[in-house]
Design a protein around this motif. Structure first.
Motif, PDB file in Angstrom:
ATOM      1  N   LEU A  90       0.502  -1.233  -0.109  1.00 31.47           N
ATOM      2  CA  LEU A  90      -0.145  -0.021  -0.013  1.00 31.47           C
ATOM      3  C   LEU A  90       0.862   1.355  -0.075  1.00 31.47           C
ATOM      4  O   LEU A  90       0.539   2.295  -0.713  1.00 31.47           O
ATOM      5  CB  LEU A  90      -0.798   0.115   1.236  1.00 31.47           C
ATOM      6  N   ALA A  91       2.083   1.141   0.771  1.00 33.52           N
ATOM      7  CA  ALA A  91       2.751   2.417   1.175  1.00 33.52           C
ATOM      8  C   ALA A  91       3.409   2.671  -0.420  1.00 33.52           C
ATOM      9  O   ALA A  91       3.754   3.735  -1.011  1.00 33.52           O
ATOM     10  CB  ALA A  91       3.818   2.330   1.823  1.00 33.52           C
ATOM     11  N   THR A  92       3.943   1.662  -1.099  1.00 32.33           N
ATOM     12  CA  THR A  92       4.733   1.678  -2.269  1.00 32.33           C
ATOM     13  C   THR A  92       3.612   2.166  -3.575  1.00 32.33           C
ATOM     14  O   THR A  92       4.235   3.084  -4.192  1.00 32.33           O
ATOM     15  CB  THR A  92       5.307   0.288  -2.740  1.00 32.33           C
ATOM     16  N   LEU A  93       2.441   1.672  -3.427  1.00 35.61           N
ATOM     17  CA  LEU A  93       1.611   2.254  -4.478  1.00 35.61           C
ATOM     18  C   LEU A  93       1.232   3.851  -4.076  1.00 35.61           C
ATOM     19  O   LEU A  93       1.034   4.496  -5.060  1.00 35.61           O
ATOM     20  CB  LEU A  93       0.238   1.632  -4.472  1.00 35.61           C
ATOM     21  N   TRP A  94       0.828   4.177  -3.007  1.00 32.53           N
ATOM     22  CA  TRP A  94       0.609   5.516  -2.797  1.00 32.53           C
ATOM     23  C   TRP A  94       1.870   6.575  -2.969  1.00 32.53           C
ATOM     24  O   TRP A  94       1.521   7.559  -3.337  1.00 32.53           O
ATOM     25  CB  TRP A  94       0.276   5.655  -1.011  1.00 32.53           C
ATOM     26  N   ASN A  95       2.888   5.921  -2.509  1.00 30.76           N
ATOM     27  CA  ASN A  95       4.048   6.942  -3.041  1.00 30.76           C
ATOM     28  C   ASN A  95       4.146   7.193  -4.561  1.00 30.76           C
ATOM     29  O   ASN A  95       4.684   8.047  -4.822  1.00 30.76           O
ATOM     30  CB  ASN A  95       5.391   6.064  -2.563  1.00 30.76           C
ATOM     31  N   LEU A  96       4.018   5.946  -5.191  1.00 32.24           N
ATOM     32  CA  LEU A  96       3.908   6.125  -6.677  1.00 32.24           C
ATOM     33  C   LEU A  96       2.920   7.261  -7.222  1.00 32.24           C
ATOM     34  O   LEU A  96       3.215   7.909  -8.167  1.00 32.24           O
ATOM     35  CB  LEU A  96       3.585   4.815  -7.222  1.00 32.24           C
ATOM     36  N   LEU A  97       1.851   7.222  -6.474  1.00 33.17           N
ATOM     37  CA  LEU A  97       0.748   8.293  -6.946  1.00 33.17           C
ATOM     38  C   LEU A  97       1.303   9.831  -6.300  1.00 33.17           C
ATOM     39  O   LEU A  97       1.093  10.656  -7.162  1.00 33.17           O
ATOM     40  CB  LEU A  97      -0.480   7.994  -6.171  1.00 33.17           C
ATOM     41  N   ALA A  98       1.583   9.707  -5.263  1.00 31.02           N
ATOM     42  CA  ALA A  98       1.931  11.315  -4.672  1.00 31.02           C
ATOM     43  C   ALA A  98       3.285  11.655  -4.836  1.00 31.02           C
ATOM     44  O   ALA A  98       3.595  12.876  -5.153  1.00 31.02           O
ATOM     45  CB  ALA A  98       1.661  11.368  -3.008  1.00 31.02           C
ATOM     46  N   GLY A  99       4.453  10.657  -4.496  1.00 29.07           N
ATOM     47  CA  GLY A  99       5.997  10.986  -4.932  1.00 29.07           C
ATOM     48  C   GLY A  99       6.178  11.066  -6.232  1.00 29.07           C
ATOM     49  O   GLY A  99       7.267  11.958  -6.346  1.00 29.07           O
ATOM     50  N   TYR A 100       5.672  10.585  -7.343  1.00 33.72           N
ATOM     51  CA  TYR A 100       5.897  10.460  -8.478  1.00 33.72           C
ATOM     52  C   TYR A 100       5.119  11.156  -9.392  1.00 33.72           C
ATOM     53  O   TYR A 100       5.420  12.000 -10.389  1.00 33.72           O
ATOM     54  CB  TYR A 100       6.392   9.246  -9.137  1.00 33.72           C
ATOM     55  N   ALA A 101       3.749  10.859  -9.371  1.00 33.08           N
ATOM     56  CA  ALA A 101       2.861  11.669 -10.231  1.00 33.08           C
ATOM     57  C   ALA A 101       2.024  12.977  -9.629  1.00 33.08           C
ATOM     58  O   ALA A 101       1.415  13.650 -10.416  1.00 33.08           O
ATOM     59  CB  ALA A 101       1.784  10.609 -10.403  1.00 33.08           C
ATOM     60  N   GLY A 102       2.604  13.210  -8.264  1.00 30.43           N
ATOM     61  CA  GLY A 102       2.132  14.349  -7.672  1.00 30.43           C
ATOM     62  C   GLY A 102       0.500  14.324  -7.433  1.00 30.43           C
ATOM     63  O   GLY A 102      -0.191  15.266  -7.200  1.00 30.43           O
TER      64      GLY A 102
END
Length: 339
Positions: free
Chosen positions: A51-63
Motif C-alpha cells: 500500500l505504501a509503495t503504491l501511494w508513494n507512486l501516486l503522490a511521490g512521482y505523479a503528484g
C-alpha cells in the motif's frame, strides 16, 4: 585499459540483487520456520509495504496526493466477498477479476477527479471513498452496515488444512508485495517513468516537451487502483470478516500509509520499505501504551519532517549516495583488459 559504460547498477544494488534471491527463498519457506502469529504479522507487513509503495507512486512521482485510497482497499475487499459469497467464484480466481473491477472503477473516477487540483483532488478522493462506504453499507447481501464473515465453505476452498491456509495467505501477501515493487520499478525505468519524473519536477515544462500529462497520470492512477484492490482483498482474506467502517477506514489504510511514506522518504522506492519496517517496529514496541502509541507516531513524523524532510532513506541517499533500486542511468568507469 580504462573504459566508460552507461549503467543503472551500483555496487549496493548489485549486492542487493545477489542477496535478494536467497532472502526470497527464506521468506517463501516461512511457514516451516515461523509461528502462526509471526506469519500473520509478516503478511501484514508485506501488505502495508505494498500500500505504501503504491501511494508513494501516486503522490511521490505523479503528484497525485490522495487521502482516499481506502476507497480501493474497501472496493477490493467487498468485490472479493461478493464474488466468493454470491457468485461462487473460487477465492484465487476472484483475485484477477476484482483487479479488473478496480481498474474500471479507477478509470471512471479519474475522469472526474482529474478535473480537480491540489487540495481539491485530495478532498475529492476522500469523498469518493465515503461514497463507496455508504454504498456498500446499503448492500444487505453483504451484511449491510454490520458487515459479514466469510463462511467456512469459502475458507476451505483454499485448503482443508489450516496450516496450508495460513501458508497460502502468507504466500499471496509476499507475492503481492513482490509484484507491486517489481511493477513500480519497471514502470519508473520505462519511458513512461521518465515522463512521470519530468511531470513531477515541472509539469508545465513537461507539457511543453510534448509529454501527454493527462494520459501519463491516468495510466498511473488506474494501475494503482487495480493493484490496491488486490491488496484490499488480501487484507480481508486474512481477517475473514468485513464491515464498511473497517474496509474504508481512512486511519488504517491511508493515514498510516502516509505516515510510512513520509518517514521513509517520499519519491523514493526504498522509502516505503524502510518506513514500513520502522512503523511496525514502533507499533510492536509501543502498542501496549494505548493512545500514547499514536502520540509517539505523530512525534516521530514531526521529527523526521523537521530534521530529515526527505525521509530517512532520503537522508541516507543524500549523505552517502546509496540507491538499492537505481532508476537513472549513469556513466561509470570500468577497468578492462583488452586490445
Amino acid at each position: 585499459m580504462n573504459a566508460l559504460h552507461v549503467t543503472r547498477q551500483t555496487r549496493l544494488s548489485l549486492t542487493t540483487l545477489i542477496l535478494l534471491m536467497p532472502a526470497l527463498v527464506l521468506l517463501t519457506a516461512a511457514p516451516w520456520w515461523a509461528g502462526r502469529a509471526d506469519l500473520r504479522l509478516m503478511g501484514e507487513i508485506a501488505l502495508y509495504m505494498s500500500l505504501a509503495t503504491l501511494w508513494n507512486l501516486l503522490a511521490g512521482y505523479a503528484g497525485l496526493v490522495s487521502v482516499g485510497q481506502q476507497a480501493y482497499v474497501g472496493l477490493g475487499a467487498y468485490v472479493f466477498f461478493a464474488l466468493t459469497l454470491l457468485a461462487g467464484v473460487h477465492p484465487l480466481a476472484a483475485l484477477p477479476l476484482l483487479m479488473l473491477v478496480g481498474a474500471g472503477m479507477s478509470a471512471t473516477a479519474a475522469v472526474l477527479l482529474f478535473r480537480l487540483r491540489g487540495a481539491y483532488f485530495a478532498i475529492g478522493s476522500w469523498v469518493l471513498a465515503e461514497v463507496f462506504r455508504l454504498t456498500f453499507a446499503q448492500v444487505s447481501a453483504l451484511g449491510g452496515g454490520s458487515g459479514i464473515s466469510l463462511p467456512p465453505a469459502v475458507v476451505r476452498a483454499l485448503s482443508d488444512d489450516r496450516w496450508m491456509r495460513e501458508a497460502m495467505a502468507w504466500w499471496l501477501a509476499l507475492g503481492a508485495a513482490a509484484l507491486v515493487i517489481g511493477v513500480v520499478v519497471l514502470f519508473l525505468r520505462s519511458r513512461n517513468g521518465v515522463a512521470l519524473t519530468a511531470i513531477r519536477d515541472n509539469e508545465l515544462a513537461a507539457r511543453s516537451l510534448g509529454i501527454d500529462v493527462w494520459r501519463t497520470k491516468f495510466t498511473v492512477y488506474v494501475a494503482v487502483g487495480a493493484l490496491t484492490t488486490l491488496i484490499g482483498a488480501l487484507i480481508f482474506l486474512q481477517k475473514l470478516r468485513i464491515s464498511p467502517d473497517a474496509a474504508f477506514s481512512v486511519n488504517d489504510w491511508t493515514a498510516f500509509v502516509i505516515f510510512i511514506v513520509v518517514i521513509g522518504g517520499l519519491g523514493t522506492i526504498e522509502g516505503p520499505i524502510i518506513g514500513t519496517l520502522v512503523f511496525f517496529a514502533l507499533r510492536q514496541t509501543l502498542a501496549d501504551l494505548g493512545t500514547i502509541y499514536l502520540i509517539a507516531l505523530g512525534l516521530v513524523a514531526i521529527a523526521v519532517m523537521l530534521w530529515a524532510p526527505r525521509g530517512l532513506w532520503g537522508l541516507v541517499r543524500d549523505r552517502w549516495g546509496l540507491e538499492i533500486f537505481p532508476l537513472s542511468r549513469r556513466v561509470a568507469g570500468l577497468n578492462e583488459k583488452g586490445h
